[in-house]
Design an enzyme around this catalytic site. Structure first.
Site, PDB file in Angstrom:
ATOM      1  N   ASP A  12      12.108 109.769  36.340  1.00  0.00           N
ATOM      2  CA  ASP A  12      11.662 110.767  37.330  1.00  0.00           C
ATOM      3  C   ASP A  12      11.970 110.341  38.765  1.00  0.00           C
ATOM      4  O   ASP A  12      11.264 110.725  39.703  1.00  0.00           O
ATOM      5  CB  ASP A  12      10.143 111.051  37.237  1.00  0.00           C
ATOM      6  CG  ASP A  12       9.697 111.303  35.817  1.00  0.00           C
ATOM      7  OD1 ASP A  12      10.458 111.957  35.091  1.00  0.00           O
ATOM      8  OD2 ASP A  12       8.606 110.838  35.440  1.00  0.00           O
ATOM      9  N   HIS A  40      15.329 116.567  33.793  1.00  0.00           N
ATOM     10  CA  HIS A  40      15.873 116.440  35.141  1.00  0.00           C
ATOM     11  C   HIS A  40      15.626 117.760  35.840  1.00  0.00           C
ATOM     12  O   HIS A  40      15.969 118.804  35.299  1.00  0.00           O
ATOM     13  CB  HIS A  40      17.387 116.304  35.098  1.00  0.00           C
ATOM     14  CG  HIS A  40      17.861 114.982  34.604  1.00  0.00           C
ATOM     15  ND1 HIS A  40      17.212 113.817  34.868  1.00  0.00           N
ATOM     16  CD2 HIS A  40      18.955 114.658  33.906  1.00  0.00           C
ATOM     17  CE1 HIS A  40      17.900 112.827  34.336  1.00  0.00           C
ATOM     18  NE2 HIS A  40      18.953 113.305  33.734  1.00  0.00           N
TER      19      HIS A  40
HETATM   20  P1  GDP Z   1      14.949 112.692  37.074  1.00  0.00           P
HETATM   21  O1  GDP Z   1      14.561 112.761  35.639  1.00  0.00           O
HETATM   22  O2  GDP Z   1      15.178 111.298  37.561  1.00  0.00           O
HETATM   23  O3  GDP Z   1      16.061 113.614  37.425  1.00  0.00           O
HETATM   24  O4  GDP Z   1      13.679 113.178  37.925  1.00  0.00           O
HETATM   25  P2  GDP Z   1      12.810 114.515  37.747  1.00  0.00           P
HETATM   26  O5  GDP Z   1      13.640 115.684  37.970  1.00  0.00           O
HETATM   27  O6  GDP Z   1      11.993 114.428  36.522  1.00  0.00           O
HETATM   28  O7  GDP Z   1      11.761 114.295  38.943  1.00  0.00           O
HETATM   29  C1  GDP Z   1      12.141 114.222  40.261  1.00  0.00           C
HETATM   30  C2  GDP Z   1      11.396 115.279  41.051  1.00  0.00           C
HETATM   31  O8  GDP Z   1      11.607 115.075  42.413  1.00  0.00           O
HETATM   32  C3  GDP Z   1      11.891 116.688  40.788  1.00  0.00           C
HETATM   33  O9  GDP Z   1      10.809 117.568  40.927  1.00  0.00           O
HETATM   34  C4  GDP Z   1      12.934 116.904  41.883  1.00  0.00           C
HETATM   35  O10 GDP Z   1      13.145 118.275  42.199  1.00  0.00           O
HETATM   36  C5  GDP Z   1      12.284 116.197  43.005  1.00  0.00           C
HETATM   37  N1  GDP Z   1      13.148 115.604  44.023  1.00  0.00           N
HETATM   38  C6  GDP Z   1      14.341 114.960  43.887  1.00  0.00           C
HETATM   39  N2  GDP Z   1      14.730 114.489  45.100  1.00  0.00           N
HETATM   40  C7  GDP Z   1      13.757 114.832  45.981  1.00  0.00           C
HETATM   41  C8  GDP Z   1      13.559 114.602  47.376  1.00  0.00           C
HETATM   42  O11 GDP Z   1      14.350 113.966  48.058  1.00  0.00           O
HETATM   43  N3  GDP Z   1      12.425 115.130  47.929  1.00  0.00           N
HETATM   44  C9  GDP Z   1      11.504 115.801  47.218  1.00  0.00           C
HETATM   45  N4  GDP Z   1      10.426 116.284  47.837  1.00  0.00           N
HETATM   46  N5  GDP Z   1      11.647 116.015  45.898  1.00  0.00           N
HETATM   47  C10 GDP Z   1      12.756 115.521  45.295  1.00  0.00           C
END
Ligand code: GDP
Length: 426
Positions: A12, A40
């Site tokens: 995440d 993701h």
């Molecule tokens: P992944 O599995 O590593 O891709 O991560 P997830 O998608 O499960 O969780 C990451 C969360 O952070 C998601 O809700 C994204 O939309 C959000 N996100 C990613 N980059 C940023 C950022 O720079 N700022 C904010 N506020 N949210 C982010």
């Protein structure tokens, strides 16, 4: 040239957003491990998507998206994800599924759920997607590679033998209804026909892409601290989450991985059970959870509230090192704008001694975080694309983390959308 994009922490971290961003310049995006047990989140011109199984390159028609042999392929989930893209106007992506990938059987999620039920209070906090039973069967050589589904007699014989064993467990340990090999055979045939148009020799296709000097992204799922060997065992996942496993999980020659980007978030979060040294509780946690991610820190697959905590340099230095990262991306810096001061964990106190090295799992339970307080920036930096325009305290936060994790932070993500990113000169 192969670049791996992987998690430095517990998952995440925002890998989906970063892979989606890099995919614009890529020819191929490959998933090489894990299954539909983590999501993701990607926000782009088509809207907001929680992808579980499909590689993050599916939004670009020029990208070939590969499900590598190392993935736990849940065919119904794969089909419904493809359908949902179509429904929402995304042009049909190019997807190739390795003919050596193994499939998640209908009984895998079931066994996962029954085992968590049996464990009760000491459960792992599994997403119940069947990942642990799937990989157990794969390595016990009682799984099914997709290519094997063309052989009806093989399917029947193997199912008979598998059901004999599983029904013992179902009947005597879990007290649940037994499996019917004939029903399973029919279901496998149905799934075989659904997946057939997407299946091919992915390893040969990848090799040809390498020969043609194409740009290839390896997309990791979860993060270093959930790796079966190097993570917080037993609260880990059942496949390797490390960039190096890309070689095995996709069929890439080891020397071809030229760059490893570790994604880490400006604060910590995790789902599931296990030690989480910098965890916050109560109101402090609730506020960070509510403001975190794109709309709160709730699991993209399960909707479960994520556990949140301060940034952990000890765990992240280790995560980057184990991943073999040559660069890092720090995401979600915008989330911390409400804090007067921000704690960063720079050491663990274990048995009265302070260390900055991440310990083996048995020592982790007793670890107490040692914090440094940094000043907050008290303003909204969401969407900032100019690194120099960030407040001095935010840049100091990034510099501080970089010094402790030992890997250059080249990008700072300032929001969940594809374009919310600032390039940092290092
Ligand atoms: P992944 O599995 O590593 O891709 O991560 P997830 O998608 O499960 O969780 C990451 C969360 O952070 C998601 O809700 C994204 O939309 C959000 N996100 C990613 N980059 C940023 C950022 O720079 N700022 C904010 N506020 N949210 C982010």
């Amino acid at each position: 040239m192969v670049k791996a994009i992987v998690g430095a922490n517990w998952g995440d971290e925002g890998k989906g957003k970063i892979t989606d961003m890099f995919a614009r310049e890529a020819d191929m995006v490959i998933r090489f491990q894990g299954g539909a047990n983590a999501g993701h989140t990607i926000i782009n011109d088509f809207g907001k998507f929680a992808m579980h199984l499909l590689p993050s390159g599916v939004f670009y028609p020029h990208v070939t998206n590969i499900i590598g042999n190392g993935v736990a392929l849940n065919i119904p989930v794969f089909m419904s994800e493809l359908d949902s893209l179509k429904e929402r106007g995304v042009p049909a992506p190019r997807v190739l599924v390795s003919d050596r990938a193994q499939i998640v059987m209908p009984y895998h999620p079931m066994l996962d759920a029954y085992e968590e039920e049996r464990l009760g209070g000491s459960a792992f906090g599994s997403t119940k997607s069947g990942i642990a039973p799937f990989y157990s069967d794969k390595y016990a050589k009682t799984g099914f590679q997709i290519n094997e589904l063309s052989d009806d007699s093989l399917i029947e014989a193997r199912l008979e033998s598998i059901c004999a064993v599983k029904n013992c467990l179902l009947e005597h340990l879990y007290h649940k209804p037994p499996l019917d090999p004939k029903e399973l055979r029919d279901e496998l045939r149905r799934q075989r026909d659904l997946i057939a148009p997407y299946v091919g020799d992915a390893a040969t296709e990848i090799f040809a892409a390498l020969k043609a000097k194409k740009s290839i992204l390896l997309e990791g799922q979860l993060g270093a601290l959930k790796d079966t060997d190097f993570g917080i065992y037993p609260f880990v996942t059942s496949s390797s989450t490390l960039a190096g496993f890309g070689c095995t999980g996709a069929g890439i020659p080891p020397a071809e991985i030229k760059s490893v980007t570790a994604v880490t978030k400006a604060y910590s979060s995790t789902v599931g059970a296990g030690e989480f040294t910098t965890e916050l509780f109560g109101d402090e946690a609730e506020k960070l959870r509510r403001l975190g991610g794109d709309s709160g820190e709730y699991g993209a697959t399960t909707g479960r509230p994520r556990r949140v905590g301060w940034f952990d340099c000890v765990a992240t230095e280790y995560g980057c090192r184990i991943q073999g990262a040559d660069e890092a991306v720090l995401t979600a810096i915008d989330v911390l704008g409400y804090l007067d001061s921000i704690k960063v964990c720079v050491g663990y106190e274990i048995d009265g001694k302070i260390t900055d090295k991440f310990p083996v799992p048995v020592k982790l339970a007793g670890a107490k975080p040692v914090y440094t307080d940094l000043p907050g920036w008290k303003c909204d930096v969401r969407g900032e694309k100019d690194y120099n325009a960030l407040p001095a305290q935010a840049k100091r936060y990034v510099d501080f983390i970089e010094k402790h994790i030992g890997v250059p932070i080249r990008l700072v993500s300032t929001g969940p959308r594809r374009e919310d990113v600032a390039v940092r000169k290092v």
